[in-house]
Each structure stands twice: as C-alpha cells, then as structure tokens.
Scaffold this motif. Structure first.
Motif, short mmCIF file in Angstrom:
data_model
loop_
_atom_site.label_atom_id
_atom_site.label_comp_id
_atom_site.label_asym_id
_atom_site.label_seq_id
_atom_site.Cartn_x
_atom_site.Cartn_y
_atom_site.Cartn_z
N LYS A 3 0.96 -1.26 -0.14
CA LYS A 3 -0.13 0.16 -0.05
C LYS A 3 0.82 1.20 0.04
O LYS A 3 0.49 2.42 -0.69
CB LYS A 3 -0.96 -0.11 1.13
CG LYS A 3 -2.02 0.79 1.32
CD LYS A 3 -2.89 0.94 2.33
CE LYS A 3 -4.08 1.98 2.48
NZ LYS A 3 -4.96 2.01 3.57
N ASN A 4 1.93 1.26 0.66
CA ASN A 4 2.91 2.34 0.72
C ASN A 4 3.49 2.70 -0.76
O ASN A 4 3.82 3.65 -1.10
CB ASN A 4 4.10 1.97 1.85
CG ASN A 4 3.64 2.19 3.24
OD1 ASN A 4 2.41 2.97 3.38
ND2 ASN A 4 4.14 1.76 4.10
N CYS A 6 2.48 1.84 -3.42
CA CYS A 6 1.14 2.33 -4.49
C CYS A 6 0.69 3.79 -4.26
O CYS A 6 0.28 4.29 -4.94
CB CYS A 6 0.05 1.28 -4.48
SG CYS A 6 0.50 -0.21 -4.89
N ASP A 7 1.21 4.33 -3.00
CA ASP A 7 0.57 5.50 -2.45
C ASP A 7 0.99 6.56 -3.50
O ASP A 7 2.04 6.69 -3.97
CB ASP A 7 1.36 5.76 -1.07
CG ASP A 7 0.78 6.94 -0.62
OD1 ASP A 7 -0.55 7.22 -0.23
OD2 ASP A 7 1.48 8.17 -0.36
N LEU A 8 0.04 7.58 -3.89
CA LEU A 8 0.20 8.65 -4.72
C LEU A 8 1.34 9.49 -4.14
O LEU A 8 2.24 9.92 -4.93
CB LEU A 8 -1.15 9.47 -4.70
CG LEU A 8 -2.17 9.00 -5.68
CD1 LEU A 8 -3.63 9.60 -5.55
CD2 LEU A 8 -1.69 8.69 -7.22
N GLU A 9 1.45 10.11 -2.92
CA GLU A 9 2.28 10.89 -2.62
C GLU A 9 3.87 10.20 -2.77
O GLU A 9 4.59 10.77 -3.11
CB GLU A 9 2.27 11.31 -1.08
CG GLU A 9 3.07 12.37 -0.42
CD GLU A 9 2.81 12.93 0.84
OE1 GLU A 9 3.80 13.36 1.43
OE2 GLU A 9 1.79 12.50 1.49
N ASN A 10 3.63 8.97 -2.39
CA ASN A 10 5.13 8.04 -2.55
C ASN A 10 5.50 8.11 -3.79
O ASN A 10 6.64 8.05 -4.21
CB ASN A 10 5.06 6.79 -2.02
CG ASN A 10 4.96 6.71 -0.36
OD1 ASN A 10 5.39 7.77 0.24
ND2 ASN A 10 4.47 5.53 0.29
N HIS A 43 -0.71 4.60 -10.10
CA HIS A 43 -1.33 4.06 -8.78
C HIS A 43 -2.39 3.19 -9.19
O HIS A 43 -2.43 2.15 -8.39
CB HIS A 43 -1.85 5.37 -8.02
CG HIS A 43 -2.80 5.11 -7.03
ND1 HIS A 43 -2.51 4.63 -5.94
CD2 HIS A 43 -4.19 5.19 -7.16
CE1 HIS A 43 -3.58 4.79 -5.07
NE2 HIS A 43 -4.52 4.93 -5.81
N SER A 47 -2.14 -0.88 -7.94
CA SER A 47 -3.35 -0.91 -6.81
C SER A 47 -4.25 -2.05 -7.29
O SER A 47 -4.70 -3.00 -6.56
CB SER A 47 -4.33 0.19 -6.32
OG SER A 47 -3.47 1.33 -6.11
N SER A 82 10.17 3.95 -5.97
CA SER A 82 9.06 3.57 -4.60
C SER A 82 9.23 2.32 -4.00
O SER A 82 9.18 2.21 -2.80
CB SER A 82 7.54 3.60 -5.15
OG SER A 82 6.77 3.72 -4.25
N GLU A 86 11.07 1.54 0.15
CA GLU A 86 9.93 0.69 0.99
C GLU A 86 10.90 -0.46 1.44
O GLU A 86 10.81 -0.72 2.62
CB GLU A 86 8.78 0.36 0.44
CG GLU A 86 7.77 -0.46 1.36
CD GLU A 86 7.39 0.49 2.50
OE1 GLU A 86 7.06 0.13 3.47
OE2 GLU A 86 7.44 1.85 2.22
#
Length: 360
Positions: A3-4, A6-10, A43, A47, A82, A86
């Motif tokens: 999830k991290n 895929c996060d938009l901000e990341n 994203h 996702s 990304s 992580e």
C-alpha cells in the motif's frame, strides 16, 4: 508495505528522485508534461495488480569498460524508486558494515579510507618485518550470472508482503526490448537494435539468470545476493579485515598460503550456494607494501594515491571538456561541474601536487 509503494504521494516523491540530474531528457519531460495523469495511472495499475514493466532500451556504454546497459522506461524507474524506498531499510539491517556499494553514507571514499584503517591496524599489531598480504578477488560475469530463483528465495525470507514479493518477481523476470530506441546524448555510448536479448543484455530468460545493469533495483538486488558471501566470510570463516564494493572484494592476512586456501573456500561457497565463481585471472595475492588497488585508488597504510588508469581517464576527460568549451559545444557551468567531480575524487587522496598540475 505494498500500500505504501502504491501511495500517490510516495509515487510523486519517487518521480522527484527519478528525475534528479535528468530533468531535460526527453522521456522525463514527456512523463512530467502529464505528471498527474501518469502518477494516477501508475497508482491504478499497481493497486489493481495490472502493472507490467514496459520494454527496455539497450545501449553500450564505454566508460572505461564496455558495458551492455538495459535502461527501463521512465515510468518503471519511478516504480522502482518507490519499491526500493520501501524495502531497502529491511535489508540494510542485514548488511555488514564493510559493504560499500550503493548504500546511504557509504561509497568509494569510505571504502578507501576504511581499507587504509585496516592497513594501519595490521601494521600496529604486527612488527614492520612481518609481511601483510592482500587477497583481491572479482566475481566472473557477476550481473549476468545472478540466479533469479536463488535471489527470489533469499528475498522471500525478508519480504512478508505477498504483493510486494510479486512486484519484485515481475520486475526481475519481465524482459522485453524496445525496437525503437531513442538516441542518447553522450559521446561515450552507442545504440543498436537488439536482435537477441540474451546476447545484448546478458539476461538469459531460459536459464533464469542475469540482472539488467540499468535497473535501480539491480543495485539493491546485487547487494542482497552477495550479502550471503559477506556473512560467510565474516561469520563462518571469521576473517577480520574484509571489505567489498559490488563484486570486488579483498581480505588482509599475514599468511599467503592461508589466503589461497580462503580463496578456494570462497569459490566453493559461491559455486554451491550462489551459482557464481571467482574470475581466475583477477585473483591476486600481493604484499601490501606496494599498495592495494581498490575503488580507483592505490591505498597504503599512511597515504592514498590515485590509480594510474583512473588518472589517465580524468586527464583525458578534462582535456576533452576544455576543447568542447573552446568550440562552443559545452557550457562553462558544465565544465565547472566536471571540475568539481574530479576534485571530489582527488581530494580523498594525497593529491595536492596532482591538483595543481592538472588545473593550474
């Protein structure tokens, strides 16, 4: 974890990291022109498990060795940033201190100063009449020989998230070529149309071996793979003065015969556990009084020099840059950036006279 990734901000922050030093390259500008749309697209694909790496662009780089580079599409580089952001902290905890390549606060300068400390330590423990020897080894066709299955098995022990593991598997095993490669603006590389991916990139999809040098993930994966060797040397063989930069490593000891025996032990371990082997022509055992060549330097217990081939390459590049400035094909700020890069390497050696002769 996934999830991290895929996060938009990341993903946006990963785009910012991926574009560093590449702001004006065509593929970066194309992605940035529709940035919001492209980030949202990544994203959505990640996702919904619809993400797939795009074809690579292949080219040959001659600086100073000839290397076959597989460059991923820029969108895939964003995803790799990304992913690495992580998962890298999980593996950093497992790495030994004396592994220096592609790690935060490590690199060639620390590798050189650390070897100098090892030489000083050995000299302080033994008297001046006791010779100290350095075993230096290089792994044969390292990136081309990395086994996907062995590497995935190692990674699986640390990655608890099935979706993240599946993304790693996808990046590692998906290899297509781009038949319409774009020209790169560098005089030190040449593009070609690959007819055979295995021949061009060194990746063998049938044998499931090889990592593309151009992938950001390959740097981390290579460290994960050889971390097994690091712990074998430190934990099993109990060798004290050991350091590694990518696939080049050294061991210091007073017994020349013992070092030869250790090279056989290490080669057997590489063969059996990692499907690798030492390069027979790049295995040396030499007295450290003549200096230890490592990461572009010639290192002694009380000083560090620049290696001859490194110096020749620096002089040649500096002269070429000056000529380009004179004929108008290079901007003055680019020349100053080149000078800063050269000084950045020279200042970590005893090179006061060398700097004066080169620039004054």
């Amino acid at each position: 974890m996934y999830k991290n990734i895929c996060d938009l901000e990341n993903l946006y922050n990963s785009f910012r990291r991926a574009q560093l030093d590449n702001h004006y390259k065509r593929k970066v500008c194309v992605f940035a022109f529709s940035l919001e749309e492209n980030i949202n697209r990544l994203h959505w694909e990640l996702s919904n498990n619809r993400y797939a790496p795009q074809p690579y662009t292949y080219f040959v780089l001659h600086d100073p060795k000839t290397r076959n580079i597989a460059a991923p599409a820029f969108r895939d580089r964003v995803v790799q940033h990304s992913l690495v952001e992580e998962i890298q902290p999980l593996f950093e905890k497992q790495f030994i201190y004396d592994s220096y390549a592609c790690r935060v606060d490590k690199g060639t300068h620390l590798a050189a100063s650390r070897l100098k400390k090892f030489l000083m330590a050995s000299r302080s423990i033994y008297d001046k009449e006791t010779p100290i020897f350095a075993l230096q080894c290089d792994i044969r066709k390292f990136f081309k020989s990395i086994s996907w299955d062995i590497l995935l098995e190692i990674i699986e022990k640390t990655i608890p998230c099935p979706q993240t593991y599946e993304l790693i598997h996808k990046i590692m095993t998906t290899h297509n070529h781009n038949p319409r490669s774009t020209t790169l603006s560098t005089s030190q590389s040449s593009l070609f149309e690959p007819q055979d991916i295995m021949q061009v990139s060194g990746i063998n999809t049938n044998k499931r071996i090889g990592l593309p040098i151009g992938n950001l993930t390959s740097q981390l994966f290579a460290n994960i793979y050889l971390n097994e060797l690091d712990h074998f040397v430190k934990d099993r063989l109990k060798l004290r003065w050991y350091g590694r930069y990518m696939d080049d490593f050294y061991i210091l000891h007073t017994d020349k015969k013992f070092l030869r025996e250790m090279s056989n032990e290490i080669n057997n371990f590489l063969n059996q556990k990692l499907a690798l082997s030492l390069h027979p022509h790049k295995l040396t055992v030499k007295n450290v009084k003549d200096g230890v060549p490592f990461v572009g330097y010639l290192i002694f217990y009380d000083h560090i020099l620049i290696r001859g081939n490194t110096l020749l390459r620096m002089r040649r590049n500096w002269r070429d840059n000056q000529k380009q400035l004179e004929n108008g094909s290079l901007q003055e700020e680019d020349l100053l950036a080149s000078k800063a890069a050269i000084l950045g390497h020279l200042k970590h050696a005893d090179s006061y006279g060398l700097i004066k002769s080169l620039f004054e």
